[in-house]
Design an enzyme around this catalytic site. Structure first.
Site, PDB file in Angstrom:
ATOM      1  N   ARG A   1       0.830  -1.202   0.000  1.00 42.75           N
ATOM      2  CA  ARG A   1       0.000   0.000   0.000  1.00 42.75           C
ATOM      3  C   ARG A   1       0.870   1.260   0.000  1.00 42.75           C
ATOM      4  O   ARG A   1       2.098   1.183  -0.098  1.00 42.75           O
ATOM      5  CB  ARG A   1      -0.938  -0.017   1.208  1.00 42.75           C
ATOM      6  CG  ARG A   1      -0.263   0.087   2.566  1.00 42.75           C
ATOM      7  CD  ARG A   1      -1.296  -0.038   3.682  1.00 42.75           C
ATOM      8  NE  ARG A   1      -0.688   0.087   5.002  1.00 42.75           N
ATOM      9  CZ  ARG A   1      -0.991  -0.688   6.033  1.00 42.75           C
ATOM     10  NH1 ARG A   1      -1.875  -1.654   5.896  1.00 42.75           N
ATOM     11  NH2 ARG A   1      -0.418  -0.504   7.202  1.00 42.75           N
ATOM     12  N   ASP A   2       0.246   2.404   0.146  1.00 45.99           N
ATOM     13  CA  ASP A   2       0.960   3.682   0.083  1.00 45.99           C
ATOM     14  C   ASP A   2       1.615   3.997   1.422  1.00 45.99           C
ATOM     15  O   ASP A   2       1.332   4.995   2.060  1.00 45.99           O
ATOM     16  CB  ASP A   2       0.003   4.800  -0.332  1.00 45.99           C
ATOM     17  CG  ASP A   2      -1.251   4.859   0.532  1.00 45.99           C
ATOM     18  OD1 ASP A   2      -1.455   3.940   1.357  1.00 45.99           O
ATOM     19  OD2 ASP A   2      -2.031   5.824   0.380  1.00 45.99           O
ATOM     20  N   GLU A   3       2.538   3.109   1.827  1.00 42.95           N
ATOM     21  CA  GLU A   3       3.227   3.264   3.104  1.00 42.95           C
ATOM     22  C   GLU A   3       4.651   2.751   2.946  1.00 42.95           C
ATOM     23  O   GLU A   3       5.551   3.507   2.666  1.00 42.95           O
ATOM     24  CB  GLU A   3       2.465   2.519   4.210  1.00 42.95           C
ATOM     25  CG  GLU A   3       2.834   2.963   5.602  1.00 42.95           C
ATOM     26  CD  GLU A   3       1.801   2.521   6.633  1.00 42.95           C
ATOM     27  OE1 GLU A   3       2.153   2.518   7.818  1.00 42.95           O
ATOM     28  OE2 GLU A   3       0.662   2.194   6.257  1.00 42.95           O
TER      29      GLU A   3
ATOM     30  N   TRP B   1       8.218   1.632  20.286  1.00 43.02           N
ATOM     31  CA  TRP B   1       8.698   2.054  18.975  1.00 43.02           C
ATOM     32  C   TRP B   1      10.074   2.699  19.144  1.00 43.02           C
ATOM     33  O   TRP B   1      11.064   2.264  18.548  1.00 43.02           O
ATOM     34  CB  TRP B   1       7.684   2.998  18.333  1.00 43.02           C
ATOM     35  CG  TRP B   1       6.602   2.274  17.590  1.00 43.02           C
ATOM     36  CD1 TRP B   1       6.407   2.262  16.238  1.00 43.02           C
ATOM     37  CD2 TRP B   1       5.569   1.434  18.137  1.00 43.02           C
ATOM     38  NE1 TRP B   1       5.315   1.464  15.918  1.00 43.02           N
ATOM     39  CE2 TRP B   1       4.785   0.960  17.061  1.00 43.02           C
ATOM     40  CE3 TRP B   1       5.224   1.041  19.425  1.00 43.02           C
ATOM     41  CZ2 TRP B   1       3.696   0.107  17.239  1.00 43.02           C
ATOM     42  CZ3 TRP B   1       4.131   0.192  19.609  1.00 43.02           C
ATOM     43  CH2 TRP B   1       3.387  -0.261  18.524  1.00 43.02           C
TER      44      TRP B   1
ATOM     45  N   GLU C   1      -1.357  -8.438   8.839  1.00 43.58           N
ATOM     46  CA  GLU C   1      -1.341  -7.337   9.796  1.00 43.58           C
ATOM     47  C   GLU C   1      -2.395  -7.522  10.886  1.00 43.58           C
ATOM     48  O   GLU C   1      -2.176  -7.154  12.033  1.00 43.58           O
ATOM     49  CB  GLU C   1      -1.588  -6.018   9.056  1.00 43.58           C
ATOM     50  CG  GLU C   1      -1.542  -4.791   9.924  1.00 43.58           C
ATOM     51  CD  GLU C   1      -1.674  -3.511   9.106  1.00 43.58           C
ATOM     52  OE1 GLU C   1      -1.342  -2.445   9.633  1.00 43.58           O
ATOM     53  OE2 GLU C   1      -2.121  -3.591   7.938  1.00 43.58           O
TER      54      GLU C   1
ATOM     55  N   HIS D   1       2.760  -8.441   6.520  1.00 42.71           N
ATOM     56  CA  HIS D   1       3.116  -7.547   7.614  1.00 42.71           C
ATOM     57  C   HIS D   1       3.822  -8.410   8.661  1.00 42.71           C
ATOM     58  O   HIS D   1       3.190  -9.148   9.383  1.00 42.71           O
ATOM     59  CB  HIS D   1       1.824  -6.956   8.198  1.00 42.71           C
ATOM     60  CG  HIS D   1       1.944  -5.544   8.634  1.00 42.71           C
ATOM     61  ND1 HIS D   1       1.724  -4.492   7.775  1.00 42.71           N
ATOM     62  CD2 HIS D   1       2.231  -4.980   9.827  1.00 42.71           C
ATOM     63  CE1 HIS D   1       1.848  -3.346   8.427  1.00 42.71           C
ATOM     64  NE2 HIS D   1       2.179  -3.623   9.684  1.00 42.71           N
TER      65      HIS D   1
END
Length: 914
Positions: free
Chosen positions: A467-469, A537, A748, A769
């Site tokens: 996808r756009d990521e 993160w 995901e 993912h």
């Protein structure tokens, strides 16, 4: 016999182009005798291969040491653009000596910005629109008059590039120079073209596309993140046989044009019009070629290639042609892959073939692209009619299993199958780990983990490839890095990435969500946290370097990253009024956990519980890193801080009746795996976790934070059978649910495709993912039983967790820095057979749980010393062994029916040293 098995320099057999002033040597040994250890080594470096001894530059002499990995070159200063030859020999503890190894080489790059004579060049804005979609082509004619002894190209681009010599592409690397934090660190590559060049006329050319540098990135359709100009930097060094040299560089004498690639971007795909191909680079048509212009881009951030290059690593043939209910013609590759499609076709001039790429079909069997969001994943080819061609996109990659084909209506099904293949693309990491079991669904899950890693390791550890990521999310990377290090040789891959992480870390110590960082302005505005960080993160800054040190023994990298690691801890310590709690700011928490409220991505585990647990974990890592690096003041400082965090964690998140304040699986997992509790508290929390799993009918409810550690927390605390029940659970939610649904990669979402065939929301539903594939670490460490005691597997822990539930066999092997480690076990009728292999120059602790000496027969499978130290412990027998192959046979009739009980947790294992 003692033999040298492999010899490497900075993980490579032959290292072409390095800026390191002290590259490191490593080797592996084999021996036909057990318990073989290196006692001496000798390394020699020479300037000549043929006259090696007469051109010696550095000789360690016979040096007494057991070290066989990461020995640095410490001879005279290395010169740029120079090839050095080296060899090694070794003596062992039995007095055996190897022959000299074969001669290997490493070669330096330019090593300093001052050695760049070339200039950055870009198309002249008077003739070209710098924001136009057609990619840029550069050219320069050459006349070679003399015989060539050697020729090297040093090159990089603002964008991504390919280099051509007389229309022939140089090398098979893709997407060079890779994606890094370009403003701080911009890789260049070295190419050996000696065999491609000889006296005569040549044209050197390059194609440069937008790539990550100025192309579209993120779902925000951001462009020109690093700059507005495509640019090329290239330097060709030629040494002739007569000893003279010539250097050809990019400058204003180069010409620029456009070519057949009208569009090429990662999300959009590629449009290729073969009618615009430049057939003759020698023919300089001034209507097409215009002067390039010099642009003012920096040199001081240039670094030699660090990562493994990205390449085509496998060819896949489609397994079927599907005619969908909507009448679409779709190729099924049989595997959700990342890469491109190559077509071998012959169509008339002007005719067009269009390929669309998707991961899944919808429940009616139609082509589905909803989860791609704005990414088109479209490849378009327009023919020039000049006969059969073989075409694949140049500067883009797609994530897909299914390919919709438009523009060919006359081919039969078999002709379609013969005309298209899938080219798998990823960072070309050597495979190091293998796992298999008696359960084919588990084996398929493991295979899906491998494919998830391959598809998302394209120069950076991306979250998804379709996808756009496609961004380097830090949380995903730290969660998966240990599994990744079992499956593949990822040291250069993550070395490059953690250096980018350090570069993108802010001055106050915060770590961005994605590295390279392209989201700061969006995230800080969206969630109102202008520190732009989150626990789990940001903790990639400590976890990743520490994991690389532990798995590959890379102390130099740990030292290099240490101040960055400390800065993260000091940032957390400064938050809020209590230095022992992290209870301020934004956090993802247990992202995508199933216990989240409806329409929320945030799990039910309190975010500050997660934050403080990770705070403790990272503090422990920094303390231990300080110990490795002999920084005693920091050892004391962070040990005290860790004690304070642990006390505050227990006071804040555990009630007086020894219960976690949050009744979620993740709330129980984190204090167990991060060693925040012990004694009766630990026993109670482990028992409560086990009970939560039982009450949920052996289903998980964890998200990104809890899932990687769930089975580890259970197996490590006496509930291995519960962990196995989770692994083997086939109904939703579970790891095997997606396998049964036909997944060939990791999803995901646990229910990316629901049981009725409908989809989770299009907003965020990747079918490739890798994060939940972190279960792979547990498969290696606990099911098969391969773990480490000392960095780099210098000392190995072998502990196969054999249960009479679910699995009758398991086998894993790992190509460690010292050699092959293997552990396999099989239960067959009343016998359990266990086989272990330990590489030369390593030691191992083999734990056979709940076994006493009179129940076991030990057989050494290699001759030599057989002095094996055996100790009875609370958990069973511990064998302390050296290198070699060992076989154990257990009679199950003499053993307890339940080999693993909560009363004998594995963390009580006694430690022994040989």
């Amino acid at each position: 016999m003692l033999k040298l098995k492999t010899l490497t320099c900075e993980y490579r057999d032959f290292l072409l182009g390095t800026d390191l002033p002290h590259p490191r040597f490593s080797w592996k040994l084999t021996s036909d005798r057990n318990n073989t250890m290196q006692e001496f080594y000798q390394i020699q470096v020479s300037l000549s291969e043929k006259r090696f001894e007469n051109s010696l530059l550095w000789d360690t002499g016979k040096n007494k040491s057991e070290q066989s990995i990461h020995l640095p070159y410490t001879g005279p200063d290395l010169n740029p653009g120079t090839r050095y030859y080296y060899r090694v020999r070794v003596w062992d503890n039995y007095g055996c000596e190897t022959e000299w190894s074969n001669i290997h080489w490493f070669e330096t790059g330019l090593m300093s910005s001052k050695n760049w004579q070339a200039k950055w060049i870009t198309p002249d804005p008077n003739f070209f629109d710098l924001d136009s979609k057609p990619i840029t082509v550069f050219r320069k004619p050459l006349q070679i008059e003399k015989k060539v002894l050697s020729a090297r190209i040093y090159a990089t681009s603002a964008g991504i590039y390919d280099i051509y010599l007389n229309n022939q592409k140089i090398g098979d690397d893709l997407f060079a120079p890779g994606w890094s934090s370009y403003k701080h660190r911009h890789q260049y590559q070295t190419y050996d073209i000696t065999d491609m060049i000889s006296p005569g006329e040549f044209v050197i050319g390059a194609m440069v596309a937008d790539g990550w540098y100025k192309g579209e990135l993120t779902w925000l359709s951001k462009r020109n993140i690093y700059g507005k100009e495509r640019a090329l930097l290239l330097q060709l060094h030629i040494v002739f046989e007569d000893g003279t040299e010539e250097v050809i560089v990019t400058d204003s004498t180069w010409k620029a044009s456009t070519g057949p690639i009208l569009l090429s971007e990662f999300y959009a795909g590629e449009t290729y019009d073969a009618r615009l191909e430049i057939r003759d680079y020698h023919n300089e048509d001034n209507s097409v070629w215009k002067k390039a212009t010099i642009c003012d881009l920096p040199f001081n951030q240039l670094v030699a290639q660090e990562n493994w290059p990205t390449k085509v690593t496998e060819i896949i043939t489609p397994i079927a042609v599907i005619k969908t209910p909507n009448g679409e013609t779709v190729l099924d590759m049989g595997q959700n892959m990342v890469g491109r499609v190559r077509m071998d076709i012959n169509i008339p001039a002007g005719e067009k073939i269009v390929l669309y790429h998707a991961e899944v079909l919808d429940k009616e069997g139609n082509f589905y692209t909803g989860n791609l969001r704005k990414a088109k994943q479209k490849v378009e080819y327009i023919s020039n009619g000049n006969g059969p061609v073989s075409y694949a996109a140049h500067f883009t990659f797609q994530g897909f299993r299914y390919v919709k084909v438009e523009g060919i209506d006359t081919l039969s099904e078999q002709e379609l199958l013969n005309s298209f293949v899938g080219e798998v693309i990823h960072t070309n990491m050597p495979r190091t780990g293998y796992f298999e079991s008696s359960n084919e669904l588990v084996n398929k899950l493991y295979n899906n983990i491998l494919w998830g890693q391959r598809g998302n390791f394209i120069d950076v550890p991306t979250d998804c490839p379709q996808r756009d990521e496609r961004l380097g999310w830090t949380g995903d990377a730290q969660i998966f890095i240990r599994t990744a290090a079992y499956n593949y040789q990822v040291a250069p891959f993550f070395t490059k990435w953690v250096r980018d992480l350090k570069s993108d870390q802010t001055s106050n110590g915060t770590v961005p969500f994605v590295v390279p960082d392209v989201l700061e302005d969006y995230i800080s505005g969206m969630w109102g946290d202008y520190n732009y960080t989150s626990s789990a993160w940001g903790d990639a800054v400590t976890i990743c370097p520490w994991t690389l040190y532990r798995t590959f023994g890379d102390e130099r990298l740990l030292e290099e990253q240490y101040e960055s690691m400390k800065a993260w801890i000091e940032y957390i310590r400064a938050q809020g009024a209590n230095p022992y709690l992290w209870n301020t700011g934004f956090h993802f928490g247990d992202w995508l956990a199933l216990d989240a409220e409806e329409d929320s991505y945030f799990g039910a585990t309190p975010e500050h519980l997660v934050a403080t647990a990770y705070y403790a974990y990272s503090t422990r890592i920094v303390r231990d890193a300080a110990q490795v690096l002999h920084i005693e003041e920091d050892v004391r400082k962070y040990d005290q801080l860790l004690s304070g965090i642990i006390q505050e964690f227990e006071r804040t998140f555990i009630s007086t009746d020894v219960k976690m304040i949050a009744n979620t699986q993740t709330a129980h997992i984190l204090p167990l795996v991060f060693n925040l509790i012990d004694g009766k508290v630990r026993e109670q929390v482990a028992a409560d976790l086990n009970q939560l799993i039982k009450e949920n009918n052996y289903h998980l409810s964890t998200g990104f934070v809890g899932t990687p550690y769930l089975c580890i927390a259970l197996s490590e605390n006496g509930y291995h059978e519960t962990a196995l029940r989770l692994l083997l659970q086939e109904s939703y939610p579970s790891w095997l649910f997606s396998v049964i649904q036909g997944a060939t990669t990791i999803w995901e979402h646990w229910d990316g495709i629901k049981q009725d065939g409908s989809f989770w929301s299009d907003d965020m539903n990747s079918y490739n993912h890798y994060a939940y594939g972190a279960i792979g670490e547990w498969l290696y460490r606990y099911v098969a039983g391969i773990d480490l005691e000392e960095a780099g597997y210098r000392k190995i822990k072998i502990q196969p967790h054999i249960s009479d539930y679910g699995l009758s066999s398991a086998k894993a092997s790992l190509e460690s820095p010292y050699g092959t480690i293997l552990c396999s076990w099989e239960r067959k009728e009343a016998i359990i057979n266990i086989n272990v292999e330990i590489p030369v120059n390593s030691k191992a602790e083999i734990l056979l749980k709940d076994i006493s000496k009179d129940k076991l027969k030990v057989q050494t499978l290699t001759p030599g010393e057989e002095n094996i130290l055996v100790s009875d412990t609370l958990d069973g027998l511990v064998y302390l062994v050296g290198s070699g192959c060992y076989s154990f046979q257990l009679k199950t009739g003499d053993l307890p029916s339940n080999l693993y009980s909560a009363q004998t947790p594995t963390y009580l294992i006694h430690k022994y040293n040989l």
